[in-house]
Each structure stands twice: as structure tokens, then as C-alpha cells.
Write a protein that holds these residues in place. Structure first.
Motif, PDB file in Angstrom:
ATOM      1  N   HIS A 248      28.055  40.664  42.722  1.00  0.00           N
ATOM      2  CA  HIS A 248      29.404  41.218  42.564  1.00  0.00           C
ATOM      3  C   HIS A 248      29.345  42.708  42.880  1.00  0.00           C
ATOM      4  O   HIS A 248      28.300  43.209  43.296  1.00  0.00           O
ATOM      5  CB  HIS A 248      29.870  40.979  41.126  1.00  0.00           C
ATOM      6  CG  HIS A 248      31.362  41.066  40.960  1.00  0.00           C
ATOM      7  ND1 HIS A 248      32.204  40.072  41.375  1.00  0.00           N
ATOM      8  CD2 HIS A 248      32.147  42.027  40.409  1.00  0.00           C
ATOM      9  CE1 HIS A 248      33.454  40.417  41.097  1.00  0.00           C
ATOM     10  NE2 HIS A 248      33.446  41.602  40.509  1.00  0.00           N
ATOM     11  N   HIS A 249      30.436  43.410  42.666  1.00  0.00           N
ATOM     12  CA  HIS A 249      30.396  44.852  42.879  1.00  0.00           C
ATOM     13  C   HIS A 249      31.077  45.614  41.745  1.00  0.00           C
ATOM     14  O   HIS A 249      32.198  45.292  41.341  1.00  0.00           O
ATOM     15  CB  HIS A 249      31.083  45.257  44.186  1.00  0.00           C
ATOM     16  CG  HIS A 249      31.199  46.741  44.328  1.00  0.00           C
ATOM     17  ND1 HIS A 249      32.349  47.439  43.985  1.00  0.00           N
ATOM     18  CD2 HIS A 249      30.280  47.682  44.694  1.00  0.00           C
ATOM     19  CE1 HIS A 249      32.142  48.728  44.158  1.00  0.00           C
ATOM     20  NE2 HIS A 249      30.906  48.902  44.598  1.00  0.00           N
ATOM     21  N   GLU A 254      24.185  48.906  40.251  1.00  0.00           N
ATOM     22  CA  GLU A 254      23.621  48.527  41.552  1.00  0.00           C
ATOM     23  C   GLU A 254      22.215  47.995  41.349  1.00  0.00           C
ATOM     24  O   GLU A 254      21.362  48.754  40.899  1.00  0.00           O
ATOM     25  CB  GLU A 254      23.636  49.737  42.499  1.00  0.00           C
ATOM     26  CG  GLU A 254      23.090  49.455  43.867  1.00  0.00           C
ATOM     27  CD  GLU A 254      23.815  48.324  44.603  1.00  0.00           C
ATOM     28  OE1 GLU A 254      25.052  48.189  44.421  1.00  0.00           O
ATOM     29  OE2 GLU A 254      23.151  47.566  45.322  1.00  0.00           O
ATOM     30  N   PRO A 255      21.932  46.721  41.613  1.00  0.00           N
ATOM     31  CA  PRO A 255      22.904  45.719  42.004  1.00  0.00           C
ATOM     32  C   PRO A 255      23.824  45.324  40.835  1.00  0.00           C
ATOM     33  O   PRO A 255      23.522  45.570  39.683  1.00  0.00           O
ATOM     34  CB  PRO A 255      22.020  44.544  42.440  1.00  0.00           C
ATOM     35  CG  PRO A 255      20.754  44.718  41.673  1.00  0.00           C
ATOM     36  CD  PRO A 255      20.570  46.193  41.514  1.00  0.00           C
ATOM     37  N   SER A 256      24.922  44.667  41.206  1.00  0.00           N
ATOM     38  CA  SER A 256      25.886  44.202  40.209  1.00  0.00           C
ATOM     39  C   SER A 256      25.977  42.685  40.274  1.00  0.00           C
ATOM     40  O   SER A 256      25.681  42.081  41.307  1.00  0.00           O
ATOM     41  CB  SER A 256      27.272  44.785  40.486  1.00  0.00           C
ATOM     42  OG  SER A 256      27.241  46.197  40.496  1.00  0.00           O
ATOM     43  N   HIS A 294      23.681  52.422  37.836  1.00  0.00           N
ATOM     44  CA  HIS A 294      23.552  53.118  39.121  1.00  0.00           C
ATOM     45  C   HIS A 294      22.773  54.428  38.933  1.00  0.00           C
ATOM     46  O   HIS A 294      23.052  55.183  37.997  1.00  0.00           O
ATOM     47  CB  HIS A 294      24.954  53.421  39.665  1.00  0.00           C
ATOM     48  CG  HIS A 294      24.972  53.726  41.128  1.00  0.00           C
ATOM     49  ND1 HIS A 294      24.378  54.842  41.662  1.00  0.00           N
ATOM     50  CD2 HIS A 294      25.514  53.042  42.174  1.00  0.00           C
ATOM     51  CE1 HIS A 294      24.557  54.857  42.969  1.00  0.00           C
ATOM     52  NE2 HIS A 294      25.244  53.754  43.310  1.00  0.00           N
TER      53      HIS A 294
END
Ligand code: PHE
Length: 344
Positions: A248-249, A254-256, A294
Motif C-alpha cells: 500500500h502507500h 516505507e514500505p507500507s 519513513h
């Protein structure tokens, strides 16, 4: 003189008998034995008697005094008893009246869910953190790597408050507050209200609840995230529940990923799944958003991303409560109708 004495005695006894209360009785006592009292006055005249008369007369005066004293004492006791009787009768408590009932409340289903989730994470060593409902733009957006032109900032979603503040749109600003305290490592969950300018309907409310999670330490990786969240899912939904992570974002991880759990309504049973009210035939239910903090977010909070790493997650609580308690309209959670709340 003897006649005078008997007359005084008779009058005094009458007055004593007639005294209606303690005060009236005291007046009679003063009128009889006081400095100017009748008996006192008479006693004074004893001096004028002859030596032969005096002893007999003295004895009589004493007898009268004793008799009157006895009458006073008896009357006083009588009046006190009567006063007590009267007050007892007056202040009588009617023990047959029904008692007053206290309205005993029950926990709101959302509170129950929040308490339960917090308990699970506390069992894993997390602390409970909090932050304000009215947030700075910095904590709610900027520090979370949500740039000025990000759609999440759109006026449609965010309630803006005077002075450039916002009603927090998620619990993620608590991450920033926690990381900015300068104390590491961190393992915390933060439950609370969040606000988005959504129209009210059966699945939306401008006020809802989230719980945020944050772990920061040396060497934290995605495996820790998956492990912690899987243990959590099993504790909340029961052993055997499966988890699935989909890419996902989110700007601040990050990463998600999004984590789904196997549907607890149908248990992914092929037949039941088709008309499962909870997963609508998917077999999976979306539970939360998560990811590795992040590096820009860590650095912005004064944490060196070369040394430390972390994971974070956030989930909505209304949907969990609704699925768990079979509630089909979110508005019921906010109406505070006792008839509804009493059922839990
Ligand atoms: N704040 C995100 C939301 O409201 C959820 C989230 C929290 C995602 C933490 C990743 C990490 O949707």
C-alpha cells in the motif's frame, strides 16, 4: 406563717403541674426558689420567730422545699420524656417506602474494544500514549511527510481550526510527539478520536476513533511488524485467524502495507462466504494500515535513521466494534441512546 407556707406550696405545685415546657418550668422554679422567690422570701422571715417556734417552723419549710424539689424533678423528667416522644414521632422514617434506584451504566462498545486492544499491546510491553485532538499542521501533516499539495490535506477531508491548526485527521501525529520526546527505544499505542469532514451515514462519521502503534529501536524490521500484528490479531480475533499483508502507500511509512485478517464471520468457508455480511464474499477483512517508519520522518524527529528503525500501524475502531457486536449502523455508536447501549 404556717398558712402562708402551705399556700405557697399549693400555688407552686399548681404552677409546676401547669408548666407546658421546660422553659415555663424554669420560670416557676425561679419564682419559687430564686432570690426573690416566694419560698426564699418566707425563709427570710424565720428570723422574726421566737426561739421556740423556730425549729418546728424550720422543719416545715424544709419539708415544703423537699416536696417542691421532688415535684420539679418529676415534672422536668416528664417534660423531657414528652419532648423525646414528640421528636421520635415527628422524625419517624417510613421504612416501607421504596428505595431510590441508581442508574448503573455499562461500558460503551467502543470503550470495550479500545480497552481490549490496549490490554493486548500492554501485554507485549507497549505503553499508552496520547496527543491532542486539535493538532498543529506540523504534527498532523508536515512531520509525517505529507507535503502541502497532498490530497489528504484537501479541505474536504480536514477540519481547519483558527490559527492554522487542524482537528487531527488520524492518530499518527502521536508518533511524531512520541519520537520528538528524545527517549528511545519506543513501544507505544495511542488510542483516540480523529476527525474528517465526512457526511454522516451508516458507515461514516466526521468523528471516529483510531489506535496508533509505534515501535522504534535498533534493528527493527518488517518481520517485527508482521510478528507483532499477527500476535495481536490472534489475541483479538482468536487463534487460527490468518493475516495477509498487501502493499500500500502512506507518505510516512516505507514500505507500507495494509493488513487483512481472514474473515471471522464465515471463516473463509466456501459456502458461507458467498453471503457473508462481514467480508461480502471476499474471505478477508481489511484491518489496518502499517509500514516501516519513513527515514525522513525519523530524521525530522531527531532520530538517526542509520542507527534506528521502526514500524507503525493505525486502525479504525468503529468498524471493529461494529463487526464484533453485529452493529449495522455507525450512527448507533454516537447517538448514546440508552436502549441501544444497555445491550452491551
Ligand atoms: N494514519 C493512517 C490512516 O489514518 C494509518 C497508518 C498509521 C498507516 C500508521 C501506517 C502507519 O489511514
Amino acid at each position: 406563717m404556717k398558712d402562708d407556707l402551705l399556700k405557697i406550696k399549693g400555688q407552686a405545685l399548681d404552677s409546676i403541674a401547669q408548666a407546658a415546657d421546660l422553659r415555663a418550668l424554669e420560670d416557676v422554679r425561679v419564682a419559687t426558689f430564686g432570690k426573690k422567690g416566694t419560698v426564699t422570701a418566707l425563709s427570710r422571715t424565720m428570723g422574726s420567730l421566737s426561739a421556740e417556734e423556730r425549729p418546728a417552723m424550720g422543719q416545715m419549710v424544709n419539708e415544703v422545699k423537699d416536696a417542691l424539689e421532688a415535684a420539679f424533678t418529676a415534672k422536668k423528667q416528664g417534660l423531657a420524656d414528652a419532648a423525646l416522644e414528640a421528636s421520635l414521632a415527628d422524625e419517624k422514617i417510613d421504612i416501607t417506602l421504596p428505595g431510590r434506584n441508581f442508574a448503573l451504566g455499562s461500558k460503551h462498545p467502543l470503550t470495550t474494544v479500545i480497552d481490549e486492544i490496549c490490554r493486548i499491546f500492554m501485554g507485549m510491553g507497549y505503553e499508552i500514549a496520547t496527543g491532542p485532538d486539535v493538532e498543529t499542521d506540523y504534527h498532523n501533516f508536515e512531520a509525517l511527510n505529507i507535503p502541502k499539495n497532498h490530497p489528504a490535506r484537501d479541505e474536504q477531508d480536514t477540519f481547519y481550526v483558527e490559527g492554522g491548526h487542524v482537528l487531527r485527521t488520524h492518530t499518527s501525529p502521536v508518533q511524531i510527539r512520541k519520537m520528538s520526546e528524545g527517549r528511545l527505544p519506543i513501544a507505544a499505542v495511542a488510542p483516540g478520536k480523529v476527525f474528517r469532514s465526512d457526511e454522516v451515514d451508516a458507515t461514516h462519521s466526521p468523528v471516529f476513533h483510531q489506535i496508533e502503534g509505534l515501535v522504534v529501536d535498533k534493528g527493527i524490521h518488517m518481520g517485527h511488524l508482521k510478528g507483532a500484528l499477527t500476535v495481536f490479531a490472534e489475541a483479538l480475533f482468536g487463534e487460527g485467524v490468518k493475516t495477509r499483508f498487501r502493499p500500500h502507500h502512506f507518505p510516512f511509512t516505507e514500505p507500507s502495507a495494509e493488513m487483512d485478517i481472514s474473515c471471522f464471520g464465515c471463516g473463509q468457508d466456501a459456502e458461507k462466504m458467498q453471503d457473508c455480511r462481514i467480508c461480502k464474499g471476499e474471505g478477508w477483512v481489511e484491518l489496518l494500515g502499517c509500514g516501516m517508519v519513513h527515514p525522513k520522518v525519523l530524521a525530522g524527529c531527531g532520530i538517526d535513521p542509520e542507527v534506528y528503525s521502526g514500524f507503525a500501524f493505525g486502525m479504525g475502531l468503529e468498524r471493529i466494534a461494529m463487526q464484533r457486536y453485529n452493529i449495522d449502523d455507525m450512527r448507533l455508536l454516537f447517538d448514546n441512546d440508552m436502549r441501544f447501549l444497555k445491550q452491551f
